[in-house]
Enzyme design. Structure first.
Site, PDB file in Angstrom:
ATOM      1  CB  SER A   1       4.642   2.735  -7.436  1.00  0.00           C
ATOM      2  OG  SER A   1       4.713   2.066  -6.005  1.00  0.00           O
TER       3      SER A   1
ATOM      4  CG  HIS B   1       3.837   5.274  -4.290  1.00  0.00           C
ATOM      5  ND1 HIS B   1       3.100   4.367  -4.863  1.00  0.00           N
ATOM      6  CD2 HIS B   1       3.193   6.302  -4.555  1.00  0.00           C
ATOM      7  CE1 HIS B   1       2.082   4.852  -5.256  1.00  0.00           C
ATOM      8  NE2 HIS B   1       2.077   6.041  -5.156  1.00  0.00           N
TER       9      HIS B   1
ATOM     10  CG  ASP C   1      -1.554   6.446  -6.238  1.00  0.00           C
ATOM     11  OD1 ASP C   1      -2.482   7.113  -6.419  1.00  0.00           O
ATOM     12  OD2 ASP C   1      -0.670   7.026  -5.562  1.00  0.00           O
TER      13      ASP C   1
END
Lengths: 185, 284
Positions: free
Chosen positions: A11, A38, A131
């Site tokens: 991310s 992401h 996540d």
């Protein structure tokens, strides 16, 4: 042991971390790599073009129903979840965000664990949310190998810390050691 | 590495796959909805989510409820539907329609548009707004179809959470919208209600792409992010249905990651915009 695929979730700070891994891989490394990074839903395909220039691997945005092949690296397209079917083809979904993210790392990891079981490596890199933690656990439950970037080498340590909490048995490695580890497989 | 843990996992996984196949078969035989040619990974995710959310021990228990509890199937149908959509999703798609396609549709005395798999209607109102701004609305008929009657009910109402409006407004502006987005709705507490006149020329109807056939001849079919859930055979069946529904010279718009390239109808279409996945059915 013969691993058949590597899945990576990253991310915030992920672009740099992924670049380090890609540049650190031996030219002979050919296990397919599937990545969720992401990003904004309106991103273009800059990342796949950029990585493709850097790497000996064929780097591309994943297409639906595409078979996973050696020497390829697949990136989840912006605003789609990326899943692996049990026949080792890729599929896409626009279902709701998971962990506020689409693509979500958990969605990829969980489906990949079903598809490859113990022949899968999951890697969680830098990021500012949770996540990947649940999905990485699923990979270890399936007998696969879990690797986490050490929080002190992560641009944003929250995601690695959360993954370590959830998967205490995972191997924790400095970022630059991750490609070296993969090269030895 | 066959550790005991891993052996258990493999056995559970195998059992779950059998149970999923049986559940899909049961749904088809009992309710007529055919998910047999859907991609499995997505279905499995939804089924495991529902099984866990209800605290059930197995998918077989879920199947028992599907078969024996009357209203329970509605919930499963909702799980299998793609209820997540947004207004002006992929603004570039709409901008391209405005520039490349609507000028050609304007040459027809009347225009029929089929929005297939319209889900909860966000796409329907986006199209109504765009077509109105392009001066086509009065002679356009929109057919908005979905297999899920509950999604269609939401679509008919045109009421959405106010929390989404910021994103929708940004999308609308990027789609080359010509007015202020707030002209099209009224805010009411936590919701917005889209203007009545936007659905004046819209027919909402139940239609299942898997099991139903052609119902009208149309000038444009829009079906975005539905084919990604289907296997190759089903994709072929559905794009043939679209081709049969289109007039010669009619347009087909797919989702940004969908493609006619590897389907049976590829020869019947030309590419209008490869990035936005807009196609035109050949005249001959």
């Amino acid at each position: 042991m013969d691993f058949e695929a590597v899945v990576i979730g990253s991310s915030a700070g992920g672009l740099k971390a992924l670049k380090t891994i890609i540049l650190g891989l031996d030219k002979t490394f050919s296990i397919p790599i599937i990545v969720v990074q992401h990003m904004s839903p309106h991103s273009d395909s800059f990342m796949s073009r950029y990585f493709n220039q850097l790497s000996h691997l064929q780097v591309k945005e994943a297409d639906e129903r595409e078979p996973v092949r050696p020497s390829h690296m697949y990136l989840a397209p912006p605003n789609y979840h990326l899943l692996v079917e049990e026949d080792k083809t890729l599929s896409l979904s626009v279902e709701e965000k998971v962990n506020y993210a689409r693509p979500s790392i958990d969605v990829l990891f969980e489906s990949a664990a079903f598809a490859w079981g113990s022949r899968l490596i999951g890697i969680v890199l830098t990021g500012a949310n949770n996540d990947g933690a649940t999905g990485l656990k699923k990979i270890t439950q399936a007998g696969g190998l879990a690797i986490i970037q050490s929080p002190e080498t992560a641009e944003v340590p929250i995601m690695p810390i959360s993954a370590i909490d959830n998967c205490p048995d995972a191997i924790v490695l400095k970022l630059e050691d991750i490609p070296l580890f993969l090269n030895k497989l | 590495m066959e550790t005991p843990l891993n052996k258990d996992y493999n056995a559970t996984n195998l059992t779950q796959n059998i149970e999923i196949e049986l559940l899909i078969e049961a749904i088809y035989k009992r309710y007529g909805y055919d998910f047999r040619n859907y991609n499995k990974a997505h279905l499995k995710r939804r089924i495991l989510f529902r099984t866990a959310a209800l605290g059930l021990n197995s998918i077989s228990e879920l199947q028992h409820k599907v078969l024996h509890e009357n209203d329970f199937f509605d919930l499963i149908l909702k799980d299998f539907s793609i209820n997540v959509t947004e207004m002006f999703r992929d603004p570039g798609f709409y901008a391209t329609l405005r520039r490349e396609v609507l000028p050609m549709l304007r040459t027809y005395p009347y225009v029929k548009i089929w929005l297939a798999g319209c889900s909860t209607g966000e796409e329907v109102y986006s199209f109504a707004i765009m077509i109105k701004e392009e001066g086509l609305y009065e002679r356009t008929q929109i057919y908005a179809t979905d297999f899920n009657p509950i999604s269609l009910e939401t679509a008919r109402k045109g009421i959405y959470p106010i929390s989404r409006i910021k994103d929708y407004t940004a999308n609308y502006q990027m789609s080359e919208g010509k007015q202020s987005f707030s002209d099209y709705y009224v805010a009411h507490y936590e919701s917005v209600i889209f203007n009545q006149d936007l659905r004046k020329n819209v027919v909402f109807a139940e239609h299942n792409l898997v099991t139903d056939s052609v119902f009208a001849e149309v000038h444009m079919v829009i079906c975005r992010n539905v084919l990604i859930y289907f296997n190759k055979d089903l994709q072929n069946k559905v794009v043939r249905l679209f081709s049969e529904s289109l007039v010669k010279g009619g347009f087909l718009g797919l989702g940004s990651k969908e493609n006619l390239m590897f389907t049976d109808v590829v020869e019947q279409f030309t590419v209008v915009d490869g990035k936005e996945k807009i196609y035109k059915k050949k005249i001959i």
